[in-house]
Design a protein around this motif. Structure first.
Motif: not given
Length: 177
Positions: A100-113, A130-135, A148-150, A169-172
């Motif tokens: 209710x106070x907007x504190x994060x309780x759980x974080x989800x992992x989205x795995x995608x290429x 878990x993957x790369x991001x192309x903007x 971002x793990x990629x 950002x764990x990658x480049x």
């Protein structure tokens, strides 16, 4: 006494009818040429997540658990704050739950290429990609609570300059050449 009971029942039915939904709003919007929904969308699996992220999806995309998306997850379309024509352009992936106070309780992992960002001002918040991001759009925000793990690759220098990478950002981080 019977009259008061009858009146209370009539008022209750009227109130429920006024608050209820007849599910015609989506049909009416489609008939008027609208191609986006301003409501939130909860996604239980990768296919639902893809649908929510599409240009016909919703402004806020909320995964409800860790999930894997086959192939790329493309976030496309223009969404405006409050659905107003003059509202700020904004989109969000909220990969977390909060109290209710907007504190994060759980974080989800989205795995995608690869997460492909085609919506302007996309905010990825509270979870792990878990993957790369192309903007391919201006204003990408990796919130301080996200990871971002990629790699994060920008289609051009303008998109990179407009981005805010407060998260991890764990990658480049690079601009496509």
């Amino acid at each position: 006494m019977k009259f008061k009971l009858f009146l209370a029942m009539i008022l209750s039915v009227a109130l429920l009818a006024a608050c209820g939904s007849d599910d015609t709003s989506t049909d009416d919007a489609a008939e008027e040429g609208a191609d986006t929904t301003t409501a939130a969308s909860f996604a239980d699996d990768g296919e639902a997540l893809k649908a929510s992220a599409s240009e016909n999806g919703t402004w806020i995309i909320i995964p409800t658990q860790d999930m894997t998306v086959d192939g790329e997850l493309v976030v496309a379309g223009e969404f405006r704050n409050g659905g107003e024509d003059d509202g700020d352009i904004y989109r969000k992936i909220a990969a977390y739950t909060q109290d209710d106070e907007r504190n994060i309780i759980d974080q989800w992992t989205i795995t995608t290429e690869r997460l492909v960002v085609q919506s302007e001002n996309l905010n990825f918040q509270g979870g792990i990609l878990a993957g790369d991001v192309y903007v391919e759009a201006a204003g990408f925000l990796l919130h301080e609570t996200a990871t971002v793990t990629g790699n994060v690759v920008f289609a051009n220098a303008d998109y990179e300059a407009s981005a805010t990478l407060d998260g991890t950002v764990e990658g480049e981080v690079s601009v496509e050449e």
